[in-house]
Design a protein around this motif. Structure first.
Motif, PDB file in Angstrom:
ATOM      1  N   UNK A 123       1.027  -1.165   0.047  1.00 31.40           N
ATOM      2  CA  UNK A 123      -0.121   0.045   0.018  1.00 31.40           C
ATOM      3  C   UNK A 123       0.875   1.330  -0.074  1.00 31.40           C
ATOM      4  N   UNK A 124       1.939   1.107   0.722  1.00 30.31           N
ATOM      5  CA  UNK A 124       2.933   2.512   0.780  1.00 30.31           C
ATOM      6  C   UNK A 124       3.517   2.649  -0.879  1.00 30.31           C
ATOM      7  N   UNK A 125       3.884   1.548  -1.393  1.00 32.05           N
ATOM      8  CA  UNK A 125       4.408   1.578  -2.742  1.00 32.05           C
ATOM      9  C   UNK A 125       3.502   2.329  -3.624  1.00 32.05           C
ATOM     10  N   UNK A 126       2.343   1.775  -3.515  1.00 30.96           N
ATOM     11  CA  UNK A 126       1.178   2.345  -4.287  1.00 30.96           C
ATOM     12  C   UNK A 126       0.949   3.724  -4.019  1.00 30.96           C
ATOM     13  N   UNK A 127       0.936   4.342  -2.805  1.00 27.09           N
ATOM     14  CA  UNK A 127       0.773   5.477  -2.232  1.00 27.09           C
ATOM     15  C   UNK A 127       1.718   6.489  -3.098  1.00 27.09           C
ATOM     16  N   UNK A 128       3.158   6.101  -2.961  1.00 24.55           N
ATOM     17  CA  UNK A 128       3.995   6.787  -3.399  1.00 24.55           C
ATOM     18  C   UNK A 128       3.970   6.741  -4.834  1.00 24.55           C
ATOM     19  N   UNK A 129       3.654   5.866  -5.660  1.00 18.13           N
ATOM     20  CA  UNK A 129       3.250   5.712  -7.118  1.00 18.13           C
ATOM     21  C   UNK A 129       2.473   6.675  -7.461  1.00 18.13           C
ATOM     22  N   UNK A 130       1.371   6.784  -6.828  1.00 16.95           N
ATOM     23  CA  UNK A 130       0.276   7.669  -7.342  1.00 16.95           C
ATOM     24  C   UNK A 130       0.663   8.920  -6.921  1.00 16.95           C
ATOM     25  N   UNK A 131       1.194   9.405  -6.075  1.00 22.88           N
ATOM     26  CA  UNK A 131       1.758  10.744  -5.590  1.00 22.88           C
ATOM     27  C   UNK A 131       2.814  11.227  -6.558  1.00 22.88           C
ATOM     28  N   UNK A 132       3.531  10.212  -7.155  1.00 21.44           N
ATOM     29  CA  UNK A 132       4.644  10.632  -7.964  1.00 21.44           C
ATOM     30  C   UNK A 132       4.223  10.636  -9.376  1.00 21.44           C
ATOM     31  N   UNK A 133       3.225   9.791  -9.902  1.00 24.36           N
ATOM     32  CA  UNK A 133       2.907   9.900 -11.401  1.00 24.36           C
ATOM     33  C   UNK A 133       1.467  10.217 -11.626  1.00 24.36           C
ATOM     34  N   UNK A 134       0.431  10.059 -10.478  1.00 24.01           N
ATOM     35  CA  UNK A 134      -0.966  10.584 -10.586  1.00 24.01           C
ATOM     36  C   UNK A 134      -1.384   9.902 -11.800  1.00 24.01           C
ATOM     37  N   UNK A 135      -2.237  10.326 -12.490  1.00 25.68           N
ATOM     38  CA  UNK A 135      -2.948   9.483 -13.903  1.00 25.68           C
ATOM     39  C   UNK A 135      -2.090   9.270 -15.212  1.00 25.68           C
ATOM     40  N   UNK A 136      -0.735   9.742 -14.833  1.00 27.16           N
ATOM     41  CA  UNK A 136       0.306   8.864 -15.722  1.00 27.16           C
ATOM     42  C   UNK A 136       0.386   7.581 -15.666  1.00 27.16           C
ATOM     43  N   UNK A 137      -0.134   7.119 -14.468  1.00 26.65           N
ATOM     44  CA  UNK A 137      -0.043   5.694 -13.931  1.00 26.65           C
ATOM     45  C   UNK A 137      -1.057   4.735 -14.206  1.00 26.65           C
ATOM     46  N   UNK A 138      -0.964   3.523 -14.711  1.00 26.00           N
ATOM     47  CA  UNK A 138      -1.924   2.488 -15.088  1.00 26.00           C
ATOM     48  C   UNK A 138      -1.761   1.035 -14.658  1.00 26.00           C
ATOM     49  N   UNK A 139      -2.743   0.614 -14.300  1.00 18.24           N
ATOM     50  CA  UNK A 139      -2.555  -0.800 -13.801  1.00 18.24           C
ATOM     51  C   UNK A 139      -2.965  -1.806 -14.510  1.00 18.24           C
ATOM     52  N   UNK A 140      -2.171  -2.801 -15.141  1.00 15.22           N
ATOM     53  CA  UNK A 140      -2.585  -3.847 -16.068  1.00 15.22           C
ATOM     54  C   UNK A 140      -3.116  -4.906 -15.387  1.00 15.22           C
ATOM     55  N   UNK A 141      -4.158  -5.401 -15.396  1.00 17.40           N
ATOM     56  CA  UNK A 141      -4.886  -6.357 -14.305  1.00 17.40           C
ATOM     57  C   UNK A 141      -5.250  -7.738 -15.243  1.00 17.40           C
ATOM     58  N   UNK A 142      -4.815  -8.674 -14.777  1.00 17.44           N
ATOM     59  CA  UNK A 142      -5.136 -10.067 -15.471  1.00 17.44           C
ATOM     60  C   UNK A 142      -6.122 -10.668 -14.769  1.00 17.44           C
ATOM     61  N   UNK A 143      -6.811 -10.067 -13.832  1.00 18.45           N
ATOM     62  CA  UNK A 143      -7.937 -10.614 -12.921  1.00 18.45           C
ATOM     63  C   UNK A 143      -7.343 -11.899 -12.136  1.00 18.45           C
ATOM     64  N   UNK A 144      -6.273 -12.097 -11.856  1.00 13.81           N
ATOM     65  CA  UNK A 144      -5.579 -13.159 -11.070  1.00 13.81           C
ATOM     66  C   UNK A 144      -5.887 -12.896  -9.618  1.00 13.81           C
ATOM     67  N   UNK A 145      -5.501 -13.687  -8.712  1.00 16.52           N
ATOM     68  CA  UNK A 145      -5.480 -13.453  -7.470  1.00 16.52           C
ATOM     69  C   UNK A 145      -4.733 -12.383  -6.857  1.00 16.52           C
TER      70      UNK A 145
END
Length: 245
Positions: A26-48
């Motif tokens: 969660x901390x890594x994600x918080x840093x990531x969105x604070x750093x990149x905002x909407x320039x960041x995208x998650x590619x989800x395969x719908x796995x666990x």
């Protein structure tokens, strides 16, 4: 803005060894969105792992962009899960990416069951090309890779340079075990693919996914019987691929 072209290898090492080393997912994600905002995208395969990341991302950045590669060849259970995910994580912007050709059009152009005759070509057209086109709009992307999934993923860093897509790649779950993933899913009552309960720890396209026997690694059922372990989206570092060249 940090980009693949502005960060040196030393910068990447500093981020992994100092800034992110002891951080939770969660901390890594918080840093990531604070750093990149909407320039960041998650590619989800719908796995666990995807269920865990969707839940954490919604907590950290409601409205985040999420993409799913709809190859047209997924299990019916995967498509049902996609509907459940859209309902459960309704604040997220979940977009299904389609390849240029339908499965029937691919059959007409390249022959039947291309995935059995040339799985690399099939993956390139149905996964790599649509993802490459979509990722060109972003600076960084998130993946659910974990080091314990397979030998080719054993040295995955939190953040690295993804030269295939010319952007930065962030993997918040690298230290998680399979048990930790499932503990989080059960604890938070998250949806998941019922095929996981039938010895499918890693689920891709239906023609190329088999059950895993006891003792096999988590991705042993992907392209079983073929000299192939990745679809081309998540190649390990070049230094780890010398035997694959």
């Amino acid at each position: 803005m940090l980009t693949i072209s502005t960060l040196t290898d030393q910068d990447i090492q500093h981020l992994n060894d100092q800034v992110l080393m002891d951080k939770s997912a969660k901390d890594v994600l918080t840093w990531s969105y604070e750093t990149f905002g909407d320039e960041l995208v998650y590619s989800c395969s719908l796995g666990a792992e995807g269920m865990v990341l969707l839940d954490l991302i919604e907590q950290v950045h409601p409205g985040a962009n999420v993409i799913f590669l709809d190859t047209g060849l997924h299990f019916k259970e995967t498509y049902a899960l996609l509907n459940d995910v859209r309902e459960r994580f309704s604040t997220l912007n979940i977009k299904a990416l389609l390849p240029e050709n339908t499965v029937e059009e691919q059959k007409e152009k390249y022959g039947d069951r291309l995935w059995a005759r040339n799985p690399d070509q099939c993956c390139a057209m149905r996964k790599f090309e649509p993802l490459q086109k979509e990722l060109s709009k972003y600076t960084a992307w998130i993946s659910g890779l974990r080091r314990a999934q397979s030998p080719t993923r054993a040295h995955t860093p939190f953040i690295g340079k993804d030269h295939r897509f010319s952007l930065l790649k962030i993997c918040p779950l690298i230290h998680w075990t399979q048990d930790e993933v499932w503990d989080y899913i059960y604890k938070n009552n998250l949806p998941y693919n019922p095929l996981h309960e039938e010895n499918y720890p890693s689920i891709g396209c239906a023609p190329c996914t088999a059950k895993v026997l006891d003792g096999g690694d988590e991705r042993a059922g992907r392209w079983s019987g073929m000299e192939k372990t990745e679809c081309g989206l998540h190649w390990p570092a070049e230094s780890e691929r010398e035997d694959e060249v």
